[in-house]
Design a protein around this motif. Structure first.
Motif, PDB file in Angstrom:
ATOM      1  N   SER A  59     121.442  36.615 -16.694  1.00 42.05           N
ATOM      2  CA  SER A  59     122.443  37.054 -15.727  1.00 42.05           C
ATOM      3  C   SER A  59     123.797  36.412 -16.023  1.00 42.05           C
ATOM      4  CB  SER A  59     122.000  36.666 -14.318  1.00 42.05           C
ATOM      5  OG  SER A  59     123.093  36.613 -13.423  1.00 42.05           O
ATOM      6  N   THR A  60     124.827  37.226 -16.208  1.00 40.98           N
ATOM      7  CA  THR A  60     126.171  36.687 -16.454  1.00 40.98           C
ATOM      8  C   THR A  60     126.681  35.929 -15.236  1.00 40.98           C
ATOM      9  OG1 THR A  60     127.142  38.810 -15.776  1.00 40.98           O
ATOM     10  CG2 THR A  60     126.807  38.464 -18.131  1.00 40.98           C
ATOM     11  N   VAL A  61     126.274  36.374 -14.051  1.00 42.76           N
ATOM     12  CA  VAL A  61     126.690  35.700 -12.823  1.00 42.76           C
ATOM     13  C   VAL A  61     126.059  34.311 -12.755  1.00 42.76           C
ATOM     14  CG1 VAL A  61     126.656  35.798 -10.305  1.00 42.76           C
ATOM     15  CG2 VAL A  61     126.975  37.890 -11.618  1.00 42.76           C
ATOM     16  N   ALA A  62     124.783  34.208 -13.087  1.00 46.54           N
ATOM     17  CA  ALA A  62     124.100  32.923 -13.064  1.00 46.54           C
ATOM     18  C   ALA A  62     124.605  31.996 -14.164  1.00 46.54           C
ATOM     19  CB  ALA A  62     122.592  33.130 -13.206  1.00 46.54           C
ATOM     20  N   VAL A  63     124.916  32.561 -15.339  1.00 38.75           N
ATOM     21  CA  VAL A  63     125.449  31.763 -16.449  1.00 38.75           C
ATOM     22  C   VAL A  63     126.784  31.131 -16.054  1.00 38.75           C
ATOM     23  CG1 VAL A  63     126.462  31.913 -18.762  1.00 38.75           C
ATOM     24  CG2 VAL A  63     124.216  32.927 -18.322  1.00 38.75           C
ATOM     25  N   ALA A  64     127.673  31.928 -15.469  1.00 40.52           N
ATOM     26  CA  ALA A  64     128.975  31.412 -15.032  1.00 40.52           C
ATOM     27  C   ALA A  64     128.805  30.348 -13.951  1.00 40.52           C
ATOM     28  CB  ALA A  64     129.850  32.555 -14.519  1.00 40.52           C
ATOM     29  N   SER A  65     127.861  30.566 -13.065  1.00 33.88           N
ATOM     30  CA  SER A  65     127.590  29.615 -11.990  1.00 33.88           C
ATOM     31  C   SER A  65     127.055  28.304 -12.558  1.00 33.88           C
ATOM     32  CB  SER A  65     126.574  30.224 -11.016  1.00 33.88           C
ATOM     33  OG  SER A  65     126.324  29.363  -9.936  1.00 33.88           O
ATOM     34  N   ALA A  66     126.186  28.394 -13.554  1.00 32.56           N
ATOM     35  CA  ALA A  66     125.637  27.198 -14.186  1.00 32.56           C
ATOM     36  C   ALA A  66     126.723  26.396 -14.892  1.00 32.56           C
ATOM     37  CB  ALA A  66     124.537  27.586 -15.167  1.00 32.56           C
ATOM     38  N   ILE A  67     127.659  27.085 -15.530  1.00 33.52           N
ATOM     39  CA  ILE A  67     128.778  26.398 -16.198  1.00 33.52           C
ATOM     40  C   ILE A  67     129.583  25.603 -15.179  1.00 33.52           C
ATOM     41  CG2 ILE A  67     131.002  26.756 -17.361  1.00 33.52           C
ATOM     42  CD1 ILE A  67     129.664  29.115 -18.845  1.00 33.52           C
ATOM     43  N   ARG A  68     129.878  26.220 -14.042  1.00 30.50           N
ATOM     44  CA  ARG A  68     130.640  25.530 -12.997  1.00 30.50           C
ATOM     45  C   ARG A  68     129.893  24.301 -12.493  1.00 30.50           C
ATOM     46  NH1 ARG A  68     131.811  30.927 -11.511  1.00 30.50           N
ATOM     47  NH2 ARG A  68     130.141  30.951  -9.940  1.00 30.50           N
ATOM     48  N   ALA A  69     128.584  24.439 -12.319  1.00 29.81           N
ATOM     49  CA  ALA A  69     127.793  23.330 -11.793  1.00 29.81           C
ATOM     50  C   ALA A  69     127.720  22.175 -12.790  1.00 29.81           C
ATOM     51  CB  ALA A  69     126.388  23.818 -11.439  1.00 29.81           C
ATOM     52  N   VAL A  70     127.496  22.480 -14.057  1.00 28.64           N
ATOM     53  CA  VAL A  70     127.438  21.423 -15.070  1.00 28.64           C
ATOM     54  C   VAL A  70     128.789  20.730 -15.192  1.00 28.64           C
ATOM     55  CG1 VAL A  70     127.125  20.938 -17.522  1.00 28.64           C
ATOM     56  CG2 VAL A  70     125.555  22.498 -16.360  1.00 28.64           C
ATOM     57  N   ASN A  71     129.860  21.506 -15.253  1.00 28.53           N
ATOM     58  CA  ASN A  71     131.199  20.922 -15.395  1.00 28.53           C
ATOM     59  C   ASN A  71     131.585  20.044 -14.211  1.00 28.53           C
ATOM     60  OD1 ASN A  71     131.732  21.992 -17.912  1.00 28.53           O
ATOM     61  ND2 ASN A  71     132.949  23.709 -17.159  1.00 28.53           N
ATOM     62  N   ALA A  72     131.050  20.358 -13.030  1.00 29.96           N
ATOM     63  CA  ALA A  72     131.402  19.601 -11.816  1.00 29.96           C
ATOM     64  C   ALA A  72     131.067  18.124 -11.959  1.00 29.96           C
ATOM     65  CB  ALA A  72     130.693  20.194 -10.600  1.00 29.96           C
ATOM     66  N   ASN A  73     130.029  17.817 -12.715  1.00 29.33           N
ATOM     67  CA  ASN A  73     129.601  16.426 -12.876  1.00 29.33           C
ATOM     68  C   ASN A  73     130.626  15.584 -13.617  1.00 29.33           C
ATOM     69  OD1 ASN A  73     127.549  14.307 -12.677  1.00 29.33           O
ATOM     70  ND2 ASN A  73     127.369  14.524 -14.891  1.00 29.33           N
ATOM     71  N   TYR A  74     131.534  16.253 -14.336  1.00 25.02           N
ATOM     72  CA  TYR A  74     132.513  15.538 -15.154  1.00 25.02           C
ATOM     73  C   TYR A  74     133.914  15.551 -14.543  1.00 25.02           C
ATOM     74  CZ  TYR A  74     128.758  15.681 -18.523  1.00 25.02           C
ATOM     75  OH  TYR A  74     127.530  15.515 -19.140  1.00 25.02           O
ATOM     76  N   LYS A  75     134.024  15.930 -13.287  1.00 26.44           N
ATOM     77  CA  LYS A  75     135.316  15.966 -12.614  1.00 26.44           C
ATOM     78  C   LYS A  75     135.410  14.835 -11.601  1.00 26.44           C
ATOM     79  CE  LYS A  75     135.963  20.957 -13.181  1.00 26.44           C
ATOM     80  NZ  LYS A  75     136.130  22.263 -12.511  1.00 26.44           N
ATOM     81  N   ASP A  76     136.509  14.103 -11.665  1.00 28.60           N
ATOM     82  CA  ASP A  76     136.704  12.978 -10.753  1.00 28.60           C
ATOM     83  C   ASP A  76     136.707  13.446  -9.300  1.00 28.60           C
ATOM     84  OD1 ASP A  76     136.878  11.178 -12.799  1.00 28.60           O
ATOM     85  OD2 ASP A  76     139.064  11.206 -12.903  1.00 28.60           O
ATOM     86  N   GLY A  77     136.002  12.692  -8.453  1.00 35.14           N
ATOM     87  CA  GLY A  77     136.009  12.982  -7.030  1.00 35.14           C
ATOM     88  C   GLY A  77     135.175  14.173  -6.619  1.00 35.14           C
ATOM     89  N   VAL A  78     134.409  14.724  -7.565  1.00 33.06           N
ATOM     90  CA  VAL A  78     133.580  15.892  -7.252  1.00 33.06           C
ATOM     91  C   VAL A  78     132.118  15.482  -7.300  1.00 33.06           C
ATOM     92  CG1 VAL A  78     132.888  18.206  -8.000  1.00 33.06           C
ATOM     93  CG2 VAL A  78     135.285  17.509  -8.176  1.00 33.06           C
ATOM     94  N   ASN A  79     131.365  15.866  -6.281  1.00 35.81           N
ATOM     95  CA  ASN A  79     129.924  15.601  -6.229  1.00 35.81           C
ATOM     96  C   ASN A  79     129.206  16.755  -6.910  1.00 35.81           C
ATOM     97  OD1 ASN A  79     127.180  15.456  -5.486  1.00 35.81           O
ATOM     98  ND2 ASN A  79     127.669  14.333  -3.617  1.00 35.81           N
ATOM     99  N   GLY A  80     128.736  16.513  -8.126  1.00 36.54           N
ATOM    100  CA  GLY A  80     128.086  17.573  -8.892  1.00 36.54           C
ATOM    101  C   GLY A  80     126.853  18.125  -8.211  1.00 36.54           C
ATOM    102  N   PHE A  81     126.093  17.265  -7.530  1.00 40.35           N
ATOM    103  CA  PHE A  81     124.905  17.736  -6.825  1.00 40.35           C
ATOM    104  C   PHE A  81     125.286  18.700  -5.699  1.00 40.35           C
ATOM    105  CE2 PHE A  81     123.321  13.778  -8.718  1.00 40.35           C
ATOM    106  CZ  PHE A  81     122.133  14.231  -9.288  1.00 40.35           C
ATOM    107  N   ALA A  82     126.386  18.388  -5.021  1.00 39.53           N
ATOM    108  CA  ALA A  82     126.847  19.270  -3.939  1.00 39.53           C
ATOM    109  C   ALA A  82     127.256  20.634  -4.491  1.00 39.53           C
ATOM    110  CB  ALA A  82     128.015  18.624  -3.197  1.00 39.53           C
ATOM    111  N   ILE A  83     127.924  20.620  -5.640  1.00 36.92           N
ATOM    112  CA  ILE A  83     128.317  21.888  -6.268  1.00 36.92           C
ATOM    113  C   ILE A  83     127.087  22.666  -6.697  1.00 36.92           C
ATOM    114  CG2 ILE A  83     129.582  22.951  -8.176  1.00 36.92           C
ATOM    115  CD1 ILE A  83     131.351  21.696  -5.999  1.00 36.92           C
ATOM    116  N   GLU A  84     126.095  21.957  -7.243  1.00 40.88           N
ATOM    117  CA  GLU A  84     124.855  22.640  -7.636  1.00 40.88           C
ATOM    118  C   GLU A  84     124.200  23.316  -6.434  1.00 40.88           C
ATOM    119  OE1 GLU A  84     120.714  20.834  -8.408  1.00 40.88           O
ATOM    120  OE2 GLU A  84     121.644  20.937 -10.407  1.00 40.88           O
ATOM    121  N   ILE A  85     124.127  22.608  -5.313  1.00 36.46           N
ATOM    122  CA  ILE A  85     123.536  23.175  -4.095  1.00 36.46           C
ATOM    123  C   ILE A  85     124.296  24.428  -3.666  1.00 36.46           C
ATOM    124  CG2 ILE A  85     123.180  22.769  -1.609  1.00 36.46           C
ATOM    125  CD1 ILE A  85     122.652  19.776  -2.419  1.00 36.46           C
ATOM    126  N   GLU A  86     125.635  24.326  -3.702  1.00 41.09           N
ATOM    127  CA  GLU A  86     126.480  25.461  -3.323  1.00 41.09           C
ATOM    128  C   GLU A  86     126.261  26.655  -4.240  1.00 41.09           C
ATOM    129  OE1 GLU A  86     129.560  27.367  -1.055  1.00 41.09           O
ATOM    130  OE2 GLU A  86     128.420  25.532  -0.697  1.00 41.09           O
TER     131      GLU A  86
END
Length: 260
Positions: A204-231
């Motif tokens: 799924s292209t939608v799921a692939v794009a969503s996974a990219i956002r979730a993985v990248n979130a872990n490397y952004k200052d002040g962002v809770n990657g787990f919270a983004i994954e849940i979202e």
């Protein structure tokens, strides 16, 4: 779309973008950075394109670095602007693209070239590839994300050694470090990239794009990657692709994702 420094072709939902400045070993100049932004944006906006392969022309270099002649006389202010604009229009832009990008490193990937490859979602290399960040030998430091992405990929100690010595590693060492995912021959590099891309195409292209956002979130200052994954996980339940994927699984058939 015609470019001065790039070759772009599309086939079977895969766009291949080739940096094409062979006389300069595909070095990045300002115009090439702008063209890469335009080509990546166009491919990302094309609903028919589901994977992007990024490579360099010829057999010697992916991208041998930045075009030093362009900025050798820059002031402090101009240097900061060069770096910040590069991050904005290419390196960070590429890293956060919703369409997955595979860097196929076909030779030298030095300085800005390695930073370009590290901005892609993952990397494969030909067995003649050489990688490094030699900027300190010029009295400057990596300015397109090298000091941040290299430690993320290979660990702080290895990154420090590579950056502070300005040395190069070969493809097998890069594989051992986790900097690249696969090493193959020059002839098999693009076929391997296409083979991996074809596996991504089935999903799924939608799921692939969503996974990219979730993985990248872990490397952004002040962002809770787990919270983004849940979202992102929760949002998946509202997509047509989720309904199709789960229905296909339960009905024991191949999913035909609508991309919505």
């Amino acid at each position: 779309m015609t470019f001065e420094n790039l070759l772009v072709e599309s086939n079977n939902h895969i766009a291949t973008i080739t940096v094409n400045r062979p006389s300069k070993l595909n070095a990045l100049n300002t115009e090439t950075i702008k063209e890469l932004h335009t080509a990546l944006k166009s491919a990302n906006n094309d609903v028919e394109i589901k994977v992007i392969i990024l490579t360099g022309s010829g057999e010697k270099a992916f991208v041998a670095g930045a075009d030093i002649s362009e900025f050798s006389s820059y002031s402090v202010k101009e240097g900061k602007k060069l770096s910040s604009q590069g991050h904005e229009i290419l390196f960070n832009y590429l890293a956060n693209l919703s369409t997955p990008v595979i860097a196929a490193i076909n030779g030298f990937a030095l300085g800005g070239g390695l930073e370009l490859a590290m901005s892609a979602h993952f990397r494969i290399a030909s067995d003649n590839a050489k990688m490094g960040l030699p900027e300190v030998s010029l009295g400057v430091i990596p300015g397109y994300g090298g000091t941040q992405r290299l430690p993320q990929l290979v660990g702080k100690g290895r990154a420090m050694e590579l950056i502070l010595t300005g040395g190069m590693i070969d493809a097998n060492q890069a594989l051992n470090y986790g900097l690249v995912n696969h090493v193959t021959t020059q002839e098999e590099l693009l076929p391997l990239a296409q083979k991996i891309a074809e596996k991504i195409l089935k999903n799924s292209t939608v799921a692939v794009a969503s996974a990219i956002r979730a993985v990248n979130a872990n490397y952004k200052d002040g962002v809770n990657g787990f919270a983004i994954e849940i979202e992102e996980f929760g949002n998946s339940f509202g997509t047509a692709d989720f309904k199709e994927g789960t229905s296909a699984f339960l009905e024991k058939r191949t999913a035909k994702f609508p991309g919505k």
